[in-house]
Write a protein that holds these residues in place. Structure first.
Motif, PDB file in Angstrom:
ATOM      1  N   PRO A  34      -9.443 -71.762 -11.450  1.00 42.67           N
ATOM      2  CA  PRO A  34      -9.942 -70.823 -10.439  1.00 42.67           C
ATOM      3  C   PRO A  34      -8.835 -70.008  -9.783  1.00 42.67           C
ATOM      4  N   VAL A  35      -7.666 -70.636  -9.569  1.00 45.33           N
ATOM      5  CA  VAL A  35      -6.538 -69.918  -8.956  1.00 45.33           C
ATOM      6  C   VAL A  35      -6.113 -68.749  -9.839  1.00 45.33           C
ATOM      7  N   ASP A  36      -5.953 -69.009 -11.127  1.00 46.63           N
ATOM      8  CA  ASP A  36      -5.558 -67.972 -12.070  1.00 46.63           C
ATOM      9  C   ASP A  36      -6.617 -66.879 -12.164  1.00 46.63           C
ATOM     10  N   CYS A  80     -13.648 -62.201  -3.308  1.00 51.18           N
ATOM     11  CA  CYS A  80     -13.644 -62.356  -4.759  1.00 51.18           C
ATOM     12  C   CYS A  80     -14.328 -63.659  -5.173  1.00 51.18           C
ATOM     13  N   ILE A  81     -13.973 -64.761  -4.504  1.00 49.73           N
ATOM     14  CA  ILE A  81     -14.599 -66.058  -4.806  1.00 49.73           C
ATOM     15  C   ILE A  81     -16.103 -65.994  -4.561  1.00 49.73           C
ATOM     16  N   ALA A  82     -16.498 -65.443  -3.415  1.00 53.53           N
ATOM     17  CA  ALA A  82     -17.925 -65.359  -3.064  1.00 53.53           C
ATOM     18  C   ALA A  82     -18.685 -64.511  -4.074  1.00 53.53           C
ATOM     19  N   THR A  83     -18.089 -63.409  -4.518  1.00 53.86           N
ATOM     20  CA  THR A  83     -18.749 -62.531  -5.486  1.00 53.86           C
ATOM     21  C   THR A  83     -18.925 -63.220  -6.827  1.00 53.86           C
ATOM     22  N   ILE A  84     -17.901 -63.904  -7.280  1.00 52.76           N
ATOM     23  CA  ILE A  84     -17.980 -64.605  -8.569  1.00 52.76           C
ATOM     24  C   ILE A  84     -19.033 -65.705  -8.524  1.00 52.76           C
ATOM     25  N   VAL A  85     -19.021 -66.499  -7.455  1.00 52.56           N
ATOM     26  CA  VAL A  85     -20.002 -67.586  -7.333  1.00 52.56           C
ATOM     27  C   VAL A  85     -21.418 -67.024  -7.262  1.00 52.56           C
ATOM     28  N   ARG A  86     -21.587 -65.913  -6.535  1.00 52.93           N
ATOM     29  CA  ARG A  86     -22.920 -65.316  -6.392  1.00 52.93           C
ATOM     30  C   ARG A  86     -23.425 -64.728  -7.707  1.00 52.93           C
ATOM     31  N   THR A  87     -22.572 -64.074  -8.449  1.00 51.35           N
ATOM     32  CA  THR A  87     -23.005 -63.386  -9.666  1.00 51.35           C
ATOM     33  C   THR A  87     -22.910 -64.237 -10.932  1.00 51.35           C
ATOM     34  N   GLU A  88     -21.971 -65.190 -10.956  1.00 51.55           N
ATOM     35  CA  GLU A  88     -21.753 -65.968 -12.184  1.00 51.55           C
ATOM     36  C   GLU A  88     -21.935 -67.471 -11.997  1.00 51.55           C
ATOM     37  N   GLY A  89     -22.147 -67.901 -10.742  1.00 52.44           N
ATOM     38  CA  GLY A  89     -22.274 -69.327 -10.486  1.00 52.44           C
ATOM     39  C   GLY A  89     -20.916 -69.999 -10.396  1.00 52.44           C
ATOM     40  N   LEU A  90     -20.923 -71.304 -10.087  1.00 52.08           N
ATOM     41  CA  LEU A  90     -19.653 -72.038  -9.980  1.00 52.08           C
ATOM     42  C   LEU A  90     -18.895 -72.060 -11.301  1.00 52.08           C
ATOM     43  N   ALA A  91     -19.657 -72.045 -12.415  1.00 48.39           N
ATOM     44  CA  ALA A  91     -19.003 -72.043 -13.727  1.00 48.39           C
ATOM     45  C   ALA A  91     -18.171 -70.790 -13.930  1.00 48.39           C
ATOM     46  N   GLY A  92     -18.510 -69.709 -13.214  1.00 50.25           N
ATOM     47  CA  GLY A  92     -17.749 -68.473 -13.330  1.00 50.25           C
ATOM     48  C   GLY A  92     -16.316 -68.613 -12.886  1.00 50.25           C
ATOM     49  N   LEU A  93     -16.047 -69.565 -11.985  1.00 52.65           N
ATOM     50  CA  LEU A  93     -14.679 -69.799 -11.524  1.00 52.65           C
ATOM     51  C   LEU A  93     -13.801 -70.405 -12.620  1.00 52.65           C
ATOM     52  N   TYR A  94     -14.445 -70.934 -13.664  1.00 51.96           N
ATOM     53  CA  TYR A  94     -13.696 -71.537 -14.765  1.00 51.96           C
ATOM     54  C   TYR A  94     -13.799 -70.706 -16.042  1.00 51.96           C
ATOM     55  N   ARG A  95     -14.064 -69.420 -15.877  1.00 54.58           N
ATOM     56  CA  ARG A  95     -14.044 -68.525 -17.031  1.00 54.58           C
ATOM     57  C   ARG A  95     -12.634 -68.535 -17.627  1.00 54.58           C
ATOM     58  N   VAL A 149      -0.715 -84.730 -19.966  1.00 52.31           N
ATOM     59  CA  VAL A 149      -1.555 -85.094 -18.815  1.00 52.31           C
ATOM     60  C   VAL A 149      -1.445 -84.021 -17.734  1.00 52.31           C
ATOM     61  N   ALA A 150      -0.221 -83.562 -17.470  1.00 55.10           N
ATOM     62  CA  ALA A 150      -0.012 -82.508 -16.469  1.00 55.10           C
ATOM     63  C   ALA A 150      -0.729 -81.226 -16.880  1.00 55.10           C
ATOM     64  N   GLY A 151      -0.702 -80.905 -18.178  1.00 56.96           N
ATOM     65  CA  GLY A 151      -1.386 -79.714 -18.672  1.00 56.96           C
ATOM     66  C   GLY A 151      -2.885 -79.783 -18.479  1.00 56.96           C
ATOM     67  N   MET A 152      -3.477 -80.942 -18.733  1.00 55.37           N
ATOM     68  CA  MET A 152      -4.929 -81.104 -18.552  1.00 55.37           C
ATOM     69  C   MET A 152      -5.316 -81.018 -17.080  1.00 55.37           C
ATOM     70  N   VAL A 153      -4.533 -81.663 -16.229  1.00 53.94           N
ATOM     71  CA  VAL A 153      -4.817 -81.629 -14.790  1.00 53.94           C
ATOM     72  C   VAL A 153      -4.666 -80.210 -14.251  1.00 53.94           C
ATOM     73  N   SER A 154      -3.695 -79.472 -14.786  1.00 49.51           N
ATOM     74  CA  SER A 154      -3.414 -78.123 -14.286  1.00 49.51           C
ATOM     75  C   SER A 154      -4.600 -77.188 -14.463  1.00 49.51           C
ATOM     76  N   VAL A 155      -5.367 -77.370 -15.533  1.00 50.73           N
ATOM     77  CA  VAL A 155      -6.501 -76.479 -15.791  1.00 50.73           C
ATOM     78  C   VAL A 155      -7.601 -76.692 -14.761  1.00 50.73           C
ATOM     79  N   GLY A 156      -7.875 -77.948 -14.429  1.00 62.44           N
ATOM     80  CA  GLY A 156      -8.911 -78.242 -13.451  1.00 62.44           C
ATOM     81  C   GLY A 156      -8.631 -77.617 -12.103  1.00 62.44           C
ATOM     82  N   LEU A 157      -7.373 -77.620 -11.703  1.00 63.48           N
ATOM     83  CA  LEU A 157      -7.004 -77.067 -10.404  1.00 63.48           C
ATOM     84  C   LEU A 157      -6.600 -75.600 -10.502  1.00 63.48           C
ATOM     85  N   GLY A 158      -5.913 -75.246 -11.586  1.00 60.74           N
ATOM     86  CA  GLY A 158      -5.351 -73.907 -11.696  1.00 60.74           C
ATOM     87  C   GLY A 158      -6.269 -72.859 -12.277  1.00 60.74           C
TER      88      GLY A 158
END
Length: 338
Positions: free
Chosen positions: A123-125, A191-206, A112-121
């Motif tokens: 974009p951070v990573d 970095c966040i603004a560039t990724i969102v602009r060029t790849e969309g919100l889904a880009g944060l979860y590459r 459960v901790a591993g699954m939750v970590s991906v949702g939050l971690g």
């Protein structure tokens, strides 16, 4: 005692901050080895980074993890501890009535901790790796990441035409700044603004799927060895593990977890670094296939030494910070395992 306790989240935040400060320099080396080009082995990478960027290069991109990974670890440790406590309470009544941790409870809580970590971690990573990788020289990145020849790199820099495959690989983003070997990002917010602009919100979860495949088994091999090692080291007469036992068990658990997670960590790092200057991989399987074809099986173990060595002090600091903070917050006389 209630199964839900906020102290676990606060203690996880303190432990997370400690682990970032201790482990970030080697984390940068690990990322360069896995996703960069021209660094050779671990010591060659450290020497090259120091020569090019001085000691500050090892702390590239640390401000964002320091602010965010502390929160991330707060959630991971809070979710794990409260889930494990809830499962134990559901199975045996009050958790204190169970003298030993149940392997099934620890396994489920870790997953459960591993699954939750991906949702939050995720974009951070991603932001951390993009900031760590942006100093990779563009010419090296063009040749190494695309797998193209020197002549192709020269044609691109000269403004000449390339074949459709080469052009498609470079069509995602125009990197005028990169041609002058300038950093692609000016900081975490840019970095966040560039990724969102060029790849969309889904880009944060590459790379999120690779991170999921890394973190679910990774956290099982993180929390479970820690709990059983700390119990094994602690004498039966003691109410809880000593700080020394926490440090040793946490460090060993971290080395085990990060060492075994290296193959999928390589894939995740490559997927997340993909896009600083160009896009090469279509997904997890494509990344695995291309990496294997170009560099062989050994590529999936690149950085394993750094991962294992870095995992010990990072996790030792994490668990020690967590346990001592929890002890202080609860006013306990002995350290209490999660």
């Amino acid at each position: 005692m209630s199964s839900f306790q906020l102290e676990d989240f606060a203690a996880g935040w303190i432990g997370g901050a400690a682990s970032v400060i201790v482990g970030h320099p080697l984390d940068t080396v690990k990322t360069r080895l896995q996703a960069g080009v021209g660094y050779g082995n671990t010591f060659s990478c450290i020497r090259t980074m120091y020569k090019r960027e001085s000691v500050f290069g090892f702390f590239k991109g640390m401000s964002f993890p320091l602010a965010s990974i502390a929160v991330y670890n707060s959630v991971v440790f809070g979710v794990f501890s409260n889930t494990q406590r809830f499962l134990s309470q559901h199975r045996c009544g009050e958790p204190e009535t169970s003298p030993r941790h149940s392997l099934s409870d620890l396994l489920l809580a870790s997953m459960v901790a591993g699954m939750v970590s991906v949702g939050l971690g995720g974009p951070v990573d991603l932001i951390k790796i993009r900031l760590q990788m942006q100093t990779q020289p563009f010419r090296e990145g063009l040749e190494g990441l695309l797998g193209v020849s020197q002549s192709c790199a020269n044609r691109f820099e000269a403004g000449n035409k390339m074949n459709p495959r080469e052009a498609a690989n470079l069509s995602v983003k125009s990197r005028a700044a990169a041609l002058g070997e300038q950093p692609a990002y000016q900081g975490p917010v840019h970095c966040i603004a560039t990724i969102v602009r060029t790849e969309g919100l889904a880009g944060l979860y590459r790379g999120a799927s690779a991170m999921l495949l890394r973190d679910i088994p990774g956290y099982c091999l993180y929390f479970i060895p820690y709990v059983f090692l700390s119990e094994w080291i602690t004498p039966e007469a003691c109410a809880g593990p000593s700080p020394c036992a926490v440090w040793l068990a946490g460090g060993m658990a971290g080395a085990i977890s990060w060492g075994t997670a290296t193959p999928m960590d390589v894939v995740k790092s490559r997927l997340q670094a993909d896009g600083v200057y160009l896009n090469k991989y279509k997904g997890v399987l494509d990344c695995i296939s291309q990496s294997y074809q170009q560099e062989g099986l050994k590529v999936f173990f690149r950085g394993i030494t750094v991962n294992a060595v870095r995992g010990f002090p990072m996790s030792a600091a994490m668990f020690l910070g967590y346990e001592l903070s929890l002890q202080a917050l609860r006013g306990d006389q002995a350290v209490t395992s999660p």
